[in-house]
Enzyme design. Structure first.
Site, PDB file in Angstrom:
ATOM      1  N   SER A  40      78.451  -4.367  39.436  1.00  0.00           N
ATOM      2  CA  SER A  40      78.402  -5.758  39.400  1.00  0.00           C
ATOM      3  C   SER A  40      78.785  -5.975  37.835  1.00  0.00           C
ATOM      4  CB  SER A  40      76.938  -6.236  39.626  1.00  0.00           C
ATOM      5  OG  SER A  40      75.958  -5.633  38.696  1.00  0.00           O
ATOM      6  N   LYS A  41      78.770  -7.391  37.769  1.00  0.00           N
ATOM      7  CA  LYS A  41      79.305  -7.971  36.532  1.00  0.00           C
ATOM      8  C   LYS A  41      78.170  -7.760  35.440  1.00  0.00           C
ATOM      9  CE  LYS A  41      81.462 -11.823  37.637  1.00  0.00           C
ATOM     10  NZ  LYS A  41      81.900 -13.416  37.732  1.00  0.00           N
TER      11      LYS A  41
END
Ligand code: GLU
Length: 468
Positions: free
Chosen positions: A241-242
């Site tokens: 994830s970012k």
């Protein structure tokens, strides 16, 4: 004939997971002397992001991933998909659905309240053909696939036999009310018409494959072979994830990663050689890649390892190339890059320390700037009112041949004659000419800066230490 494709949806940036899919397809095609195609899956108009297609091609080019044939753009092929939807309607393998959003929402809420899996209840399946035909002239509609009640099986090169019971599968929409097909239909029609032999994509598409297999069956087509690549994970094993690291390939480019290092690292996220080799040039990847050596379990994206690998590639790179690649980073930092030869010399002194191209402006800025910025701590700690800098200025001004070798001889001699430790002499000189306590080898740095600049900076620093 091996024909594979990378089929991104232009919904934003290219994700590192997308790059892995593109790379594995590319390696598989090139290894087998097959074709690697690009298909833009842009049928979900609500998720389109303008400029995303151009950016995608730009990034693939930056990575050096070249493709064969003209890219296929799905939004230009609506008539083709409609023809196949019509065929399924005629064969009763699909039906029109006139349910409104409100009704579908209501239904879903009720199912959730009853703890049932949300699924279309099949109301419009009961309409007669003639009623459906008539209503289609008056009302907007979607077309749904008629899912059979049996087990769907297919083979996956990486995962072996996969089974889904179709009771778990909803009557998927294949044509939306805006006339665009959904992913499932367009994907199957195109993979068939374009003659795709192997579908290599991320694990998140595994459940879609069951629906695709039904469509292949409905059309009487032989499905391609499937290979679903493992998920990419954060170091804590959650889905990449970012929040935990950059996921857009363009961010890696902009931070100064080399495409060769990035591809090398990405290649290892789900594939390995028997001897766990780590460093591969692209040709070696092509030569050694195989789907059989791809794993099933999630692959951890380790940003630290990627950074290390980038440093390895930078160290092996000829200085000239490194200097060329550093130009946009230096320009962005506001430096004049016209004197390429000088740039090469600066970079070569710092070569070992560079991990990212974006490290370069900071590492060499004191060579390029006239007004250097002095690190306050370094100044306070190292610059003393002990006359060393004044003496050294005096000595340096007399050196005719201002080379590293000469400078070193004279500087060491000064320390010896005055019974000083070399560090008591070297450190203040370094801070005086560069503003900082660390940097490249002192005497080479002085030679490259040149006598005039060195004398000027020594003078300025003498002033500064006298002011203390
Ligand atoms: N358009 C899908 C994506 O964005 C393609 C999946 C597939 O390869 O079938 O990843």
């Amino acid at each position: 004939m091996i024909r594979v494709r990378f089929a991104p949806s232009p919904t934003g940036f290219l994700h590192v997971g997308g790059l892995r899919t593109a790379l594995y397809n590319y390696l598989f095609a090139r290894h087998n002397g097959g074709k690697f195609l690009i298909r833009i899956e842009d049928t979900d108009r609500t998720r389109m992001v303008s400029g995303a297609i151009e950016k995608l091609f730009e990034i693939l080019k930056w990575c050096g991933i070249d493709y064969d044939e003209q890219p296929v753009i799905q939004s230009e092929r609506l008539d083709i998909y409609k023809k196949y939807v019509k065929e399924l309607l005629e064969k009763d393998l699909a039906y029109r659905c006139f349910c409104t959003h409100e009704r579908l929402d209501e239904m879903r809420k009720l199912q959730i309240a009853k703890r049932q899996p949300p699924k279309y209840d099949g109301l419009c399946k009961k309409l007669s053909k003639s009623d459906s035909e008539k209503l289609s002239k008056e009302k907007p509609f979607t077309v749904r696939m008629n899912i059979p009640q049996d087990e769907i099986k297919f083979n996956d090169i990486i995962r072996g036999e996969i089974k889904f019971h179709s009771s778990l599968i909803d009557d998927q929409i294949i044509l939306k009310s805006d006339g665009y097909p959904t992913y499932h239909l367009a994907n199957v029609v195109d993979d068939h018409l374009i003659g795709i032999s192997h579908v290599i994509r991320g694990e998140e598409w595994l459940s879609s494959t069951a629906k695709h297999v039904i469509l292949y069956r409905y059309f009487g087509w032989t499905p391609p072979q499937f290979a679903h690549l493992p998920l990419l994970l954060n170091p804590d094993k959650s889905k990449l994830s970012k929040r935990q690291s950059d996921v857009a390939v363009e961010d890696y480019r902009d931070k100064g990663y080399l495409p060769s290092a990035l591809l090398n690292y990405i290649a290892l996220l789900g594939w390995s050689t028997e001897d766990s080799q780590q460093i591969f040039e692209i040709n070696e990847l092509i030569e050694k890649f195989s789907l059989e050596r791809c794993g099933k379990s999630g692959a951890i994206f380790d940003a630290q390892k990627l950074l290390w690998m980038n440093g390895e590639y930078i160290r092996k790179m000829p200085v000239e190339e490194l200097a060329r690649l550093s130009i946009p980073f230096l320009q962005k930092a506001g430096f004049d890059t016209k004197d390429f030869e000088f740039l090469e010399k600066c970079i070569s002194l710092e070569h070992d320390k560079i991990k990212l191209l974006s490290d370069i402006p900071h590492l060499i800025d004191f060579f390029l700037k006239n007004d250097i910025i002095y690190d306050e701590q370094a100044v306070n700690k190292v610059l003393k009112k002990d006359g060393v800098l004044t003496d050294i200025s005096e000595i340096y001004s007399k050196i005719k041949n201002f080379t590293a070798k000469e400078i070193e001889i004279e500087t060491r001699k000064y320390a010896e004659v005055n019974s000083l430790k070399t560090s008591q002499v070297f450190h203040p000189i370094r801070v005086a000419v560069s503003g900082r306590t660390e940097g490249p080898s002192l005497f080479e740095m002085l030679e490259l800066l040149g006598k005039d600049r060195v004398l000027l900076r020594l003078k300025k620093a003498t002033q500064m230490s006298a002011d203390k």
